[in-house]
Design a protein around this motif. Structure first.
Motif, PDB file in Angstrom:
ATOM      1  N   PRO A 116       0.836  -1.202   0.000  1.00 47.06           N
ATOM      2  CA  PRO A 116       0.000   0.000   0.000  1.00 47.06           C
ATOM      3  C   PRO A 116       0.869   1.249   0.000  1.00 47.06           C
ATOM      4  O   PRO A 116       1.884   1.329   0.707  1.00 47.06           O
ATOM      5  CB  PRO A 116      -0.808  -0.120   1.294  1.00 47.06           C
ATOM      6  N   LEU A 117       0.454   2.232  -0.784  1.00 46.11           N
ATOM      7  CA  LEU A 117       1.276   3.420  -0.963  1.00 46.11           C
ATOM      8  C   LEU A 117       0.522   4.718  -0.688  1.00 46.11           C
ATOM      9  O   LEU A 117       1.031   5.624  -0.034  1.00 46.11           O
ATOM     10  CB  LEU A 117       1.829   3.447  -2.396  1.00 46.11           C
ATOM     11  N   ILE A 118      -0.718   4.800  -1.169  1.00 42.26           N
ATOM     12  CA  ILE A 118      -1.446   6.068  -1.159  1.00 42.26           C
ATOM     13  C   ILE A 118      -2.914   5.832  -0.824  1.00 42.26           C
ATOM     14  O   ILE A 118      -3.529   4.902  -1.343  1.00 42.26           O
ATOM     15  CB  ILE A 118      -1.396   6.763  -2.541  1.00 42.26           C
ATOM     16  N   ILE A 119      -3.467   6.699   0.002  1.00 42.42           N
ATOM     17  CA  ILE A 119      -4.922   6.837   0.108  1.00 42.42           C
ATOM     18  C   ILE A 119      -5.300   8.133  -0.589  1.00 42.42           C
ATOM     19  O   ILE A 119      -4.743   9.198  -0.291  1.00 42.42           O
ATOM     20  CB  ILE A 119      -5.394   6.887   1.566  1.00 42.42           C
ATOM     21  N   GLU A 120      -6.227   8.044  -1.532  1.00 39.34           N
ATOM     22  CA  GLU A 120      -6.667   9.222  -2.280  1.00 39.34           C
ATOM     23  C   GLU A 120      -8.141   9.506  -1.995  1.00 39.34           C
ATOM     24  O   GLU A 120      -8.958   8.588  -1.956  1.00 39.34           O
ATOM     25  CB  GLU A 120      -6.534   8.995  -3.791  1.00 39.34           C
ATOM     26  N   THR A 121      -8.461  10.767  -1.837  1.00 40.81           N
ATOM     27  CA  THR A 121      -9.851  11.214  -1.798  1.00 40.81           C
ATOM     28  C   THR A 121     -10.034  12.234  -2.911  1.00 40.81           C
ATOM     29  O   THR A 121      -9.382  13.280  -2.918  1.00 40.81           O
ATOM     30  CB  THR A 121     -10.202  11.838  -0.445  1.00 40.81           C
ATOM     31  N   LEU A 122     -10.893  11.903  -3.871  1.00 38.20           N
ATOM     32  CA  LEU A 122     -11.134  12.773  -5.020  1.00 38.20           C
ATOM     33  C   LEU A 122     -12.506  13.410  -4.904  1.00 38.20           C
ATOM     34  O   LEU A 122     -13.478  12.745  -4.518  1.00 38.20           O
ATOM     35  CB  LEU A 122     -11.060  11.981  -6.329  1.00 38.20           C
ATOM     36  N   SER A 123     -12.594  14.680  -5.265  1.00 45.39           N
ATOM     37  CA  SER A 123     -13.864  15.406  -5.317  1.00 45.39           C
ATOM     38  C   SER A 123     -14.043  15.948  -6.728  1.00 45.39           C
ATOM     39  O   SER A 123     -13.164  16.639  -7.250  1.00 45.39           O
ATOM     40  CB  SER A 123     -13.873  16.562  -4.319  1.00 45.39           C
ATOM     41  N   LEU A 124     -15.197  15.610  -7.341  1.00 44.50           N
ATOM     42  CA  LEU A 124     -15.481  15.992  -8.723  1.00 44.50           C
ATOM     43  C   LEU A 124     -16.831  16.692  -8.795  1.00 44.50           C
ATOM     44  O   LEU A 124     -17.796  16.241  -8.170  1.00 44.50           O
ATOM     45  CB  LEU A 124     -15.534  14.762  -9.624  1.00 44.50           C
ATOM     46  N   PRO A 125     -16.965  17.774  -9.561  1.00 44.58           N
ATOM     47  CA  PRO A 125     -18.284  18.383  -9.752  1.00 44.58           C
ATOM     48  C   PRO A 125     -19.227  17.401 -10.441  1.00 44.58           C
ATOM     49  O   PRO A 125     -18.935  16.922 -11.539  1.00 44.58           O
ATOM     50  CB  PRO A 125     -17.988  19.592 -10.648  1.00 44.58           C
ATOM     51  N   GLN A 126     -20.339  17.106  -9.806  1.00 47.72           N
ATOM     52  CA  GLN A 126     -21.254  16.111 -10.371  1.00 47.72           C
ATOM     53  C   GLN A 126     -21.831  16.569 -11.705  1.00 47.72           C
ATOM     54  O   GLN A 126     -22.095  15.743 -12.590  1.00 47.72           O
ATOM     55  CB  GLN A 126     -22.379  15.809  -9.382  1.00 47.72           C
ATOM     56  N   LYS A 127     -21.981  17.874 -11.891  1.00 45.66           N
ATOM     57  CA  LYS A 127     -22.560  18.373 -13.139  1.00 45.66           C
ATOM     58  C   LYS A 127     -21.639  18.128 -14.338  1.00 45.66           C
ATOM     59  O   LYS A 127     -22.107  18.051 -15.477  1.00 45.66           O
ATOM     60  CB  LYS A 127     -22.867  19.865 -13.016  1.00 45.66           C
ATOM     61  N   LEU A 128     -20.344  17.981 -14.091  1.00 45.43           N
ATOM     62  CA  LEU A 128     -19.403  17.700 -15.176  1.00 45.43           C
ATOM     63  C   LEU A 128     -19.305  16.213 -15.482  1.00 45.43           C
ATOM     64  O   LEU A 128     -18.953  15.836 -16.607  1.00 45.43           O
ATOM     65  CB  LEU A 128     -18.006  18.228 -14.832  1.00 45.43           C
ATOM     66  N   PHE A 129     -19.573  15.375 -14.477  1.00 46.87           N
ATOM     67  CA  PHE A 129     -19.375  13.926 -14.626  1.00 46.87           C
ATOM     68  C   PHE A 129     -20.620  13.153 -14.204  1.00 46.87           C
ATOM     69  O   PHE A 129     -20.567  12.297 -13.320  1.00 46.87           O
ATOM     70  CB  PHE A 129     -18.170  13.486 -13.788  1.00 46.87           C
ATOM     71  N   PRO A 130     -21.770  13.423 -14.817  1.00 49.76           N
ATOM     72  CA  PRO A 130     -22.999  12.744 -14.402  1.00 49.76           C
ATOM     73  C   PRO A 130     -22.905  11.235 -14.575  1.00 49.76           C
ATOM     74  O   PRO A 130     -22.482  10.742 -15.625  1.00 49.76           O
ATOM     75  CB  PRO A 130     -24.059  13.358 -15.333  1.00 49.76           C
ATOM     76  N   GLY A 131     -23.282  10.506 -13.528  1.00 51.22           N
ATOM     77  CA  GLY A 131     -23.309   9.055 -13.588  1.00 51.22           C
ATOM     78  C   GLY A 131     -21.984   8.378 -13.333  1.00 51.22           C
ATOM     79  O   GLY A 131     -21.933   7.145 -13.268  1.00 51.22           O
ATOM     80  N   LEU A 132     -20.910   9.137 -13.168  1.00 50.23           N
ATOM     81  CA  LEU A 132     -19.602   8.513 -12.979  1.00 50.23           C
ATOM     82  C   LEU A 132     -19.580   7.615 -11.748  1.00 50.23           C
ATOM     83  O   LEU A 132     -18.980   6.541 -11.757  1.00 50.23           O
ATOM     84  CB  LEU A 132     -18.512   9.582 -12.883  1.00 50.23           C
ATOM     85  N   GLU A 133     -20.279   8.052 -10.695  1.00 52.90           N
ATOM     86  CA  GLU A 133     -20.240   7.294  -9.440  1.00 52.90           C
ATOM     87  C   GLU A 133     -20.952   5.947  -9.554  1.00 52.90           C
ATOM     88  O   GLU A 133     -20.711   5.037  -8.745  1.00 52.90           O
ATOM     89  CB  GLU A 133     -20.867   8.111  -8.310  1.00 52.90           C
ATOM     90  N   ALA A 134     -21.804   5.784 -10.562  1.00 51.51           N
ATOM     91  CA  ALA A 134     -22.583   4.554 -10.687  1.00 51.51           C
ATOM     92  C   ALA A 134     -21.871   3.475 -11.492  1.00 51.51           C
ATOM     93  O   ALA A 134     -22.239   2.306 -11.426  1.00 51.51           O
ATOM     94  CB  ALA A 134     -23.935   4.860 -11.337  1.00 51.51           C
TER      95      ALA A 134
END
Length: 238
Positions: free
Chosen positions: A139-157
């Motif tokens: 293990p090397l990195i823990i990442e937390t990413l925040s993305l505008p939902q209006k730019l990436f609709p449905g990405l989380e699904a």
């Protein structure tokens, strides 16, 4: 019809025209560009002016020149990301791209830090992705990413690939052009330390990255907590 040009240096005006084509998706990632002669005739400038504009885009890793084949729109393949955006390298051996495991995905209203970084309003939502990145079994990195939902609709699904920048460009038409990073030494919380398999309070390198699109819009905030016992941060200053 030739493009309408302004009062900036001519090659800079031509470069701006080319960047706008990248932003608008007229030239998609991986596409071959028209020849310098064709572009010069289309815009109404000399071939040398077009070449100088393309040289700047190549220096910024937005296009790739291939001898005998032409000029192509750069893609966010692993090699490009490794040398342009991923700056952690093993103390021993060649640089390589880490593997990723998604720990969680969620959506919600942007918090104050996300609103400031991503230029969002109080009513805007973000997608939050938390993942663990490793070199092999380490293990090397823990990442937390925040993305505008209006730019990436449905990405989380959908499935979250290891190479997110390629997904942004290929599926959403958002190309990451450059990023700003802030580095700081921190002590790991008990929660983060447990995921990384180390003790609470152990040191880590915190990298706070803001990624920007071709037109300078902030599109991703990425907070990475990195173990550096066997890796280092490599910055090639020119």
């Amino acid at each position: 019809m030739p493009e309408t040009l302004g009062f900036r240096p001519l090659y800079r005006q031509v470069k701006a025209i080319f960047v706008r084509r990248l932003v608008d998706g007229v030239w998609a990632p991986g596409a071959v560009l028209p020849s310098e002669g064709q572009l010069a005739a289309e815009i109404g400038v000399s071939q040398g002016t077009v070449r100088k504009a393309l040289d700047e885009l190549a220096a910024e890793n937005l296009v790739v020149r291939r001898q005998g084949r032409g000029t192509f729109v750069a893609e966010h393949d692993e090699r490009r990301i490794l040398f342009q955006f991923f700056k952690l390298a093993p103390d021993q051996g060649a640089p390589r791209f880490p593997d990723s495991v998604v720990l969680s995905t969620a959506t919600g209203l942007a918090d104050a830090g996300e609103r400031e970084a991503l230029d969002l309003s109080e009513s805007d939502s973000v997608i939050r992705i938390r993942r663990l990145r490793s070199f092999g079994e380490t293990p090397l990195i823990i990442e937390t990413l925040s993305l505008p939902q209006k730019l990436f609709p449905g990405l989380e699904a959908g499935p979250i690939p290891n190479n997110l920048y390629s997904l942004y460009a290929g599926h959403y038409g958002v190309t990451i052009a450059h990023a700003r990073e802030r580095l700081k030494a921190i002590a790991l919380t008990a929660e983060d330390a447990a995921v990384l398999g180390v003790a609470a309070g152990d040191p880590a390198l915190q990298i706070d990255r803001l990624a920007l699109s071709l037109d300078g819009m902030p599109v991703e905030r990425r907070l990475s907590l990195c173990l550096t016992q066997e890796v280092h941060y490599l910055s090639d200053l020119r």
